[in-house]
Design a protein around this motif. Structure first.
Motif, PDB file in Angstrom:
ATOM      1  N   VAL A   1       0.901  -1.279  -0.075  1.00  0.00           N
ATOM      2  CA  VAL A   1       0.140   0.140   0.017  1.00  0.00           C
ATOM      3  C   VAL A   1       0.964   1.246  -0.048  1.00  0.00           C
ATOM      4  O   VAL A   1       1.921   1.234   0.954  1.00  0.00           O
ATOM      5  CB  VAL A   1      -1.012   0.059   1.289  1.00  0.00           C
ATOM      6  CG1 VAL A   1      -1.767   1.400   1.319  1.00  0.00           C
ATOM      7  CG2 VAL A   1      -1.805  -1.391   1.328  1.00  0.00           C
ATOM      8  N   ILE A   2       0.431   2.165  -0.977  1.00  0.00           N
ATOM      9  CA  ILE A   2       1.602   3.568  -0.995  1.00  0.00           C
ATOM     10  C   ILE A   2       0.442   4.628  -0.864  1.00  0.00           C
ATOM     11  O   ILE A   2      -0.587   4.671  -1.307  1.00  0.00           O
ATOM     12  CB  ILE A   2       2.021   3.452  -2.288  1.00  0.00           C
ATOM     13  CG1 ILE A   2       3.040   2.095  -2.646  1.00  0.00           C
ATOM     14  CG2 ILE A   2       2.935   4.722  -2.684  1.00  0.00           C
ATOM     15  CD1 ILE A   2       3.326   2.041  -4.355  1.00  0.00           C
ATOM     16  N   THR A   3       0.736   5.533   0.155  1.00  0.00           N
ATOM     17  CA  THR A   3       0.142   6.659   0.410  1.00  0.00           C
ATOM     18  C   THR A   3       1.160   7.702   0.298  1.00  0.00           C
ATOM     19  O   THR A   3       2.306   7.713   0.540  1.00  0.00           O
ATOM     20  CB  THR A   3      -0.545   6.659   1.633  1.00  0.00           C
ATOM     21  OG1 THR A   3       0.458   6.374   2.813  1.00  0.00           O
ATOM     22  CG2 THR A   3      -1.620   5.408   1.775  1.00  0.00           C
ATOM     23  N   GLY A   4       0.440   9.027   0.021  1.00  0.00           N
ATOM     24  CA  GLY A   4       1.124  10.449   0.057  1.00  0.00           C
ATOM     25  C   GLY A   4       1.375  11.095  -1.435  1.00  0.00           C
ATOM     26  O   GLY A   4       1.517  12.093  -1.446  1.00  0.00           O
ATOM     27  N   PHE A   5       1.054  10.056  -2.540  1.00  0.00           N
ATOM     28  CA  PHE A   5       1.267  10.631  -3.927  1.00  0.00           C
ATOM     29  C   PHE A   5      -0.041  11.718  -3.822  1.00  0.00           C
ATOM     30  O   PHE A   5      -1.045  11.046  -3.761  1.00  0.00           O
ATOM     31  CB  PHE A   5       1.310   9.584  -4.928  1.00  0.00           C
ATOM     32  CG  PHE A   5       2.854   9.233  -4.921  1.00  0.00           C
ATOM     33  CD1 PHE A   5       3.654   9.678  -5.717  1.00  0.00           C
ATOM     34  CD2 PHE A   5       3.110   8.027  -4.407  1.00  0.00           C
ATOM     35  CE1 PHE A   5       5.023   9.445  -5.828  1.00  0.00           C
ATOM     36  CE2 PHE A   5       4.337   7.495  -4.577  1.00  0.00           C
ATOM     37  CZ  PHE A   5       5.610   8.387  -5.147  1.00  0.00           C
ATOM     38  N   PRO A   6       0.041  12.864  -4.347  1.00  0.00           N
ATOM     39  CA  PRO A   6      -0.971  13.743  -4.536  1.00  0.00           C
ATOM     40  C   PRO A   6      -1.784  13.245  -5.931  1.00  0.00           C
ATOM     41  O   PRO A   6      -1.538  12.570  -6.927  1.00  0.00           O
ATOM     42  CB  PRO A   6      -0.613  14.877  -4.772  1.00  0.00           C
ATOM     43  CG  PRO A   6       0.752  14.949  -5.501  1.00  0.00           C
ATOM     44  CD  PRO A   6       1.151  13.414  -4.671  1.00  0.00           C
ATOM     45  N   ALA A   7      -3.282  13.475  -5.965  1.00  0.00           N
ATOM     46  CA  ALA A   7      -4.140  13.400  -7.086  1.00  0.00           C
ATOM     47  C   ALA A   7      -3.737  14.195  -8.093  1.00  0.00           C
ATOM     48  O   ALA A   7      -3.536  13.711  -9.269  1.00  0.00           O
ATOM     49  CB  ALA A   7      -5.473  13.741  -6.618  1.00  0.00           C
ATOM     50  N   SER A   8      -3.045  15.377  -7.842  1.00  0.00           N
ATOM     51  CA  SER A   8      -2.294  16.393  -8.921  1.00  0.00           C
ATOM     52  C   SER A   8      -1.284  17.105  -8.109  1.00  0.00           C
ATOM     53  O   SER A   8      -1.490  17.339  -6.866  1.00  0.00           O
ATOM     54  CB  SER A   8      -3.410  17.183  -9.492  1.00  0.00           C
ATOM     55  OG  SER A   8      -3.811  18.147  -8.448  1.00  0.00           O
ATOM     56  N   TYR A   9      -0.119  17.121  -8.631  1.00  0.00           N
ATOM     57  CA  TYR A   9       1.058  17.447  -8.240  1.00  0.00           C
ATOM     58  C   TYR A   9       1.115  19.238  -8.412  1.00  0.00           C
ATOM     59  O   TYR A   9       0.697  19.579  -9.535  1.00  0.00           O
ATOM     60  CB  TYR A   9       2.308  16.825  -8.412  1.00  0.00           C
ATOM     61  CG  TYR A   9       2.536  16.921  -9.939  1.00  0.00           C
ATOM     62  CD1 TYR A   9       3.383  17.780 -10.626  1.00  0.00           C
ATOM     63  CD2 TYR A   9       2.192  15.594 -10.670  1.00  0.00           C
ATOM     64  CE1 TYR A   9       3.875  17.888 -11.867  1.00  0.00           C
ATOM     65  CE2 TYR A   9       2.455  15.717 -12.161  1.00  0.00           C
ATOM     66  CZ  TYR A   9       3.429  16.561 -12.558  1.00  0.00           C
ATOM     67  OH  TYR A   9       3.855  16.610 -14.027  1.00  0.00           O
TER      68      TYR A   9
END
Length: 179
Positions: free
Chosen positions: A63-71
């Protein structure tokens, strides 16, 4: 006295060299095993179970968290990768890369502790576990977005939930992709 100490010194040298060799095998996977852009995953070596078999058996996942929906260009984001398969597991590992649709590097990855390291191969940054990192199933690092908005970013990762038998057998490999 000198003659008696030589065998002891020789034995210590063999033990130290052997220990360094053992640790060298646990420093992390080779680059290019994220499962993205026609790469293999860790399952090419750790192949007792099919890729994501642990997910199908409800044992765990990556599980990866922290990447934004748009950067936002140039913005840094704290990222967490967790291997949730912990029952009967003793060691964990991973490799992750961020790329644009054309396969080129997207942004930059940075290790924030001694549990991960960066490898570069063919212009791509791969973040992966270190020998010390294998004792944790949670890995944190930073991703800095590209300096200019250049389109969608693909994130590919493979992770290992290992049984710590010093062999490639009996380990569960997971993979995931985000856009």
């Amino acid at each position: 006295m000198r003659l008696a100490s030589r065998p002891i010194v020789s034995c210590l040298a063999v033990v130290l060299v052997g220990s360094v060799s053992l640790l060298a095998n646990h420093k992390g996977p080779p680059a290019e095993v994220t499962g993205g852009f026609r790469e293999d995953t860790c399952n090419s070596c750790h192949d007792t179970y099919a890729l994501n078999e642990g997910r199908r058996q409800s044992l765990g996942d990556v599980v990866i968290t922290g990447f934004p929906a748009s950067y936002q260009p140039g913005e840094s984001y704290p990222i967490k990768l967790e291997v949730t398969h912990v029952k009967d597991r003793d060691l964990w590992g991973f490799e992750l890369a961020t790329r644009f649709k054309d396969g080129s590097q997207a942004g930059h990855l940075k290790s924030v502790d001694g549990n991960s390291q960066i490898l570069s191969e063919k212009g791509i940054e791969y973040i992966q576990h270190t020998a010390d990192g294998t004792f944790s199933n949670v890995f944190t690092f930073t991703w800095t977005a590209p300096d200019a908005a250049m389109g969608e970013v693909s994130v590919h990762a493979a992770a290992n939930a290992a049984n710590a038998d010093a062999d490639t057998t009996g380990d569960y490999i997971y993979s995931t992709a985000l856009t």
